[in-house]
Design an enzyme around this catalytic site. Structure first.
Site, mmCIF file in Angstrom:
data_model
loop_
_atom_site.group_PDB
_atom_site.id
_atom_site.type_symbol
_atom_site.label_atom_id
_atom_site.label_comp_id
_atom_site.label_asym_id
_atom_site.label_seq_id
_atom_site.Cartn_x
_atom_site.Cartn_y
_atom_site.Cartn_z
ATOM 1 N N HIS A 1 -28.606 41.825 -18.182
ATOM 2 C CA HIS A 1 -27.459 40.901 -18.117
ATOM 3 C C HIS A 1 -26.193 41.520 -18.698
ATOM 4 C CE1 HIS A 1 -28.660 39.287 -22.214
ATOM 5 N NE2 HIS A 1 -27.359 39.132 -22.318
ATOM 6 N N ASP B 1 -35.400 42.248 -18.996
ATOM 7 C CA ASP B 1 -33.941 42.260 -19.141
ATOM 8 C C ASP B 1 -33.414 43.608 -19.660
ATOM 9 O OD1 ASP B 1 -31.299 41.545 -19.329
ATOM 10 O OD2 ASP B 1 -31.675 39.665 -20.392
ATOM 11 N N SER C 1 -27.054 41.234 -27.665
ATOM 12 C CA SER C 1 -27.779 41.545 -26.435
ATOM 13 C C SER C 1 -27.786 43.046 -26.213
ATOM 14 C CB SER C 1 -27.109 40.873 -25.244
ATOM 15 O OG SER C 1 -27.574 39.561 -25.149
HETATM 16 N N1 ARG Z 1 -28.558 33.422 -23.301
HETATM 17 C C1 ARG Z 1 -28.287 34.828 -23.242
HETATM 18 C C2 ARG Z 1 -26.872 35.093 -23.753
HETATM 19 O O1 ARG Z 1 -26.295 34.283 -24.359
HETATM 20 C C3 ARG Z 1 -28.523 35.407 -21.902
HETATM 21 C C4 ARG Z 1 -27.513 35.065 -20.852
HETATM 22 C C5 ARG Z 1 -27.760 35.719 -19.539
HETATM 23 N N2 ARG Z 1 -28.948 35.219 -18.885
HETATM 24 C C6 ARG Z 1 -28.961 34.128 -18.077
HETATM 25 N N3 ARG Z 1 -30.105 33.737 -17.596
HETATM 26 N N4 ARG Z 1 -27.856 33.480 -17.756
HETATM 27 O O2 ARG Z 1 -26.118 35.945 -23.406
HETATM 28 N N1 GLU Z 2 -27.833 36.659 -24.816
HETATM 29 C C1 GLU Z 2 -26.975 36.899 -25.946
HETATM 30 C C2 GLU Z 2 -25.975 38.005 -25.666
HETATM 31 O O1 GLU Z 2 -25.656 38.318 -24.567
HETATM 32 C C3 GLU Z 2 -27.820 37.215 -27.111
HETATM 33 C C4 GLU Z 2 -28.504 36.014 -27.494
HETATM 34 C C5 GLU Z 2 -27.871 35.352 -28.683
HETATM 35 O O2 GLU Z 2 -26.798 34.729 -28.572
HETATM 36 O O3 GLU Z 2 -28.512 35.488 -29.724
HETATM 37 O O4 GLU Z 2 -25.372 38.535 -26.543
#
Ligand code: ARG
Ligand code: GLU
Length: 721
Positions: free
Chosen positions: A85, A221, A655
């Site tokens: 991502h 991922d 991330s």
């Molecule tokens: N929750 C994660 C973040 O805050 C992953 C976001 C990307 N993945 C998704 N399924 N949208 O960045």
């Molecule tokens: N998915 C988050 C990011 O892109 C990391 C997850 C979190 O917020 O801890 O940075």
């Protein structure tokens, strides 16, 4: 006696809130104070192994990837791992109908096939330094906040300039604890970063938004990049003569796997946390802002999702828009729930009571801190209606695509109404807008947007504080008398911004007169009226209040440190290099439910559903899983592990962060947090907060068995134990 009671009260109420074993994201210069505790928990390294400015250390293998992620070096020729991502936008940009790397994956089979990504940079931390004294030089404590800030700003500019003179490095001074301390960060920024490999999205985003922010997880991922440098191994703009970068340090990759209780450490660049807010700050975010934002997003999501499931083209067009809306929506719901479950408000109230008792026990302290919470309450109260109005604008009016699109023509409309219109400027601007308009219409469904507009305008009309309603909107309201559907139909048929052929015609022959006419377009008028309220009325007051809150927070954190002298407070995340440590751990999200700390490929087949986009399983992956073709990457018991949870305190920006074992070997890539723990940006709960990690063996398995990219495996240093 009074003193004893008070000290006791303070210890009782303040101490438990900060400083649980796993809590905190530590700047490198704090390692000296933390390393003994880390060693007790299982790290076999010294502070100098993690951060050193004289020898190569772990920090030299970690980069800030782009502006919002982290990456890790895993070979002596600049090979870098981050999340799928995090690489997503670049993989998408490289994709076309003929080469759809997002869908099918991408694997460079030789250095020549690696793809450059204009605009992508990675930054290494060269060193950090405490520059508080120099930042405060000549800044008297007696001056006004405004003079104080001006003095600080001037000093910072000077320090940043001097620090990198003649080096080619970049310098940034960052405030910590709301400006109680300042650190200088020197970084080396590389600009030629190439795409090396990416799994297909049904591996890299498996579970998609359905599983986002949730455990159990089965997402592969990760994506693979390489840093390129000049022949002198220095940062350079893209050139085909550039060569793979030779890092000072790269990580060995562990094949051992993890067990519950194992030490883990996350290095990376976490973005923002707000752990030291007062109860008033928590109340605003968790119980006022989040619910309002969520209610707007819920309306958009309901409409968009219905449209997506009814029409295949809409599904493609709105996939990433929906993901963006849903990511924040889900995080906010989780955060507010977590705050309630943790009784965070009660905790803060107790802490504030304890702090006050400590403050008023001494006249000097009372002078400094006595009115702190009262003042905070007043400022938040003053800001509250403005803050909400801002949300009605950003999540409401600006949630309507047509309005945001029309609003983006502000500059050219302004230009066209000047006395002496510069035709070449007009042409330049309209070329840019033409490109932006193509992008806009490519992923746009007018019917969907109409329904969104109808729902949001109705809500704004019903619920927004009338004293903040934009003038143009008030006029409209009078006319439509509650019939928003009719208004929206009229708006969309009258607006040029809803008619691509008319709009492109204007942009192709941009005359001042025709462009000026766009300024009277009803969609533009509505958008401009809303952003006018934002710019003139809402933002200035919010800015002013936030400045005051910041200086209160500075005094408050200083006070917290003064009343607990023995404690080391971790500073809030601010996109600088941090170390979080903890252990592999499971959790129980609710009474009667216990989650396992790891998942396996068995779960991929259990989740498989060819009718649900998020759960389509790549046929070749399925074959590998059913035939148990896991190679050396299987666990002791022959299963293939996919992800695991640990108790490291992380946030957005982490991330792609490397997750390391006690020996500093790579065991995983951080990619998310559990839903029950998303309040950790405001308050951390060791019982519920977990970071979600891709098991590095699954990443290797995909590269090796699925993609057959032996070249990359050979480049890495794999260690068995
Ligand atoms: N929750 C994660 C973040 O805050 C992953 C976001 C990307 N993945 C998704 N399924 N949208 O960045
Ligand atoms: N998915 C988050 C990011 O892109 C990391 C997850 C979190 O917020 O801890 O940075």
């Amino acid at each position: 006696m009074k003193k004893i009671v008070i000290t006791f009260l303070v210890i009782l109420t303040v101490t438990p809130l900060f400083g649980k074993a796993e809590e905190g994201m530590w700047p490198a210069l704090f390692l000296g104070r933390k390393i003994a505790e880390m060693q007790k928990l299982g790290v076999k390294l010294g502070a100098e192994d993690i951060y050193s400015i004289t020898n190569s250390s772990l920090k030299d293998a970690v980069v800030q990837f782009g502006s919002g992620c982290t990456g890790v070096l895993v070979s002596e020729t600049g090979l870098l791992l981050t999340n799928h991502h995090c690489g997503f936008a670049y993989i998408q940009k490289q994709s076309s109908l003929e080469h759809d790397y997002l869908t099918h994956g991408f694997w460079a089979r030789s250095v020549e096939e690696e793809l450059p990504n204009p605009g992508l940079t990675v930054a290494f931390l060269v060193r950090m330094e405490d520059v508080t004294a120099r930042v405060m030089e000549g800044v008297s404590p007696a001056v006004s906040e405004q003079d104080r800030n001006a003095g600080i700003k001037k000093n910072i500019e000077q320090i940043e300039k001097e620090a990198v003179k003649g080096t080619g490095f970049e310098a940034k001074v960052k405030p910590f604890y709301y400006g109680n301390q300042y650190f200088l960060y020197i970084s080396e920024v590389f600009k030629d970063i190439r795409l090396v490999g990416a799994p297909p999205s049904d591996i890299g985003s498996f579970g998609g938004d359905t599983d986002n922010w949730a455990w159990p997880r089965h997402t592969g991922d990760f994506s693979v990049f390489r840093i390129y440098a000049s022949k002198e191994n220095k940062p350079a703009e893209y050139s085909k003569d550039n060569v793979p970068y030779k890092p000072k340090k790269y990580l060995s990759v562990s094949l051992k796997g993890v067990e519950k209780g194992d030490f883990t450490m996350v290095l990376g660049f976490p973005g923002t946390t707000r752990e030291y807010l007062t109860s008033y700050g928590i109340d605003l975010i968790a119980y006022k802002e989040n619910p309002l934002k969520v209610s707007f997003r819920q309306k958009r999501l309901d409409i968009i999702e219905a449209a997506m499931s009814a029409d295949a083209q809409t599904r493609i067009q709105y996939a990433s828009k929906r993901a963006r809306i849903a990511n924040g929506w889900k995080k906010m719901i989780g955060e507010s729930r977590g705050i309630t479950r943790l009784a965070a408000m009660e905790n803060k109230h107790d802490q504030e009571k304890g702090f006050n008792a400590w403050a008023i026990a001494d006249p000097e302290r009372e002078k400094k801190y006595g009115l702190l919470f009262q003042t905070a309450q007043n400022i938040y109260q003053r800001m509250y209606p403005f803050d909400l109005a801002g949300i009605y604008i950003t999540e409401g009016f600006q949630g309507i695509e047509l309005l945001t699109f029309a609003g983006s023509f502000k500059d050219i409309i302004k230009q066209s109404s000047q006395k002496n219109v510069n035709q070449s400027d007009l042409i330049k601007l309209s070329e840019k807008l033409k490109a932006a308009s193509h992008t806009f219409f490519k992923d746009y469904q007018q019917n969907t947007d109409k329904q969104v507009a109808y729902a949001l305008l109705e809500k704004i009309s019903k619920d927004m504080d009338p004293s903040f309603k934009p003038d143009y909107f008030i006029q409209v309201e009078k006319k439509v008398k509650g019939n928003w559907e009719e208004f929206v139909n009229g708006l969309f048929s009258a607006s040029i911004f809803a008619d691509s052929s008319r709009l492109f015609k204007i942009l192709s022959e941009p005359g001042a007169k025709t462009i000026k006419k766009l300024g009277n377009d009803p969609a533009y008028l509505l958008a401009a009226s809303a952003s006018g309220i934002m710019d003139k009325k809402v933002s200035p007051l919010i800015l002013e209040c936030n400045r005051k809150i910041d200086s209160l927070q500075r005094i408050y954190t200083e006070g917290l440190m003064a009343c607990q002298k023995d404690k080391t407070f971790y500073p809030d995340a601010n996109s600088t290099f941090r170390i979080a440590y903890g252990k592999v751990d499971d959790y129980s999200p609710a009474d009667g439910i216990n989650y396992s700390y790891f998942t396996t490929t068995k779960g991929i087949l259990q989740k498989e559903n060819p009718d649900i986009y998020d759960y389509i399983v790549e046929p070749r992956l399925k074959t590998l899983i059913t035939s148990k073709d896991f190679g050396q990457y299987a666990d002791k018991d022959g299963t293939m592990h996919v992800a695991f949870t640990a108790s490291n305190h992380t946030t957005g920006g982490n991330s792609g962060s490397p997750v390391l074992d006690g020996n500093g070997r790579l065991i995983g890539l951080n990619f998310d947090r559990n839903w029950e723990g998303t309040m950790s940006d405001l308050q951390y709960d060791p019982d519920q907060c977990r970071n979600i990690v891709l098991d590095i063996r699954y990443c290797l398995f995909i590269i090796d068995r699925f993609a057959g990219d032996q070249r990359l495996i050979d480049e890495m240093k794999l260690v068995k134990e």
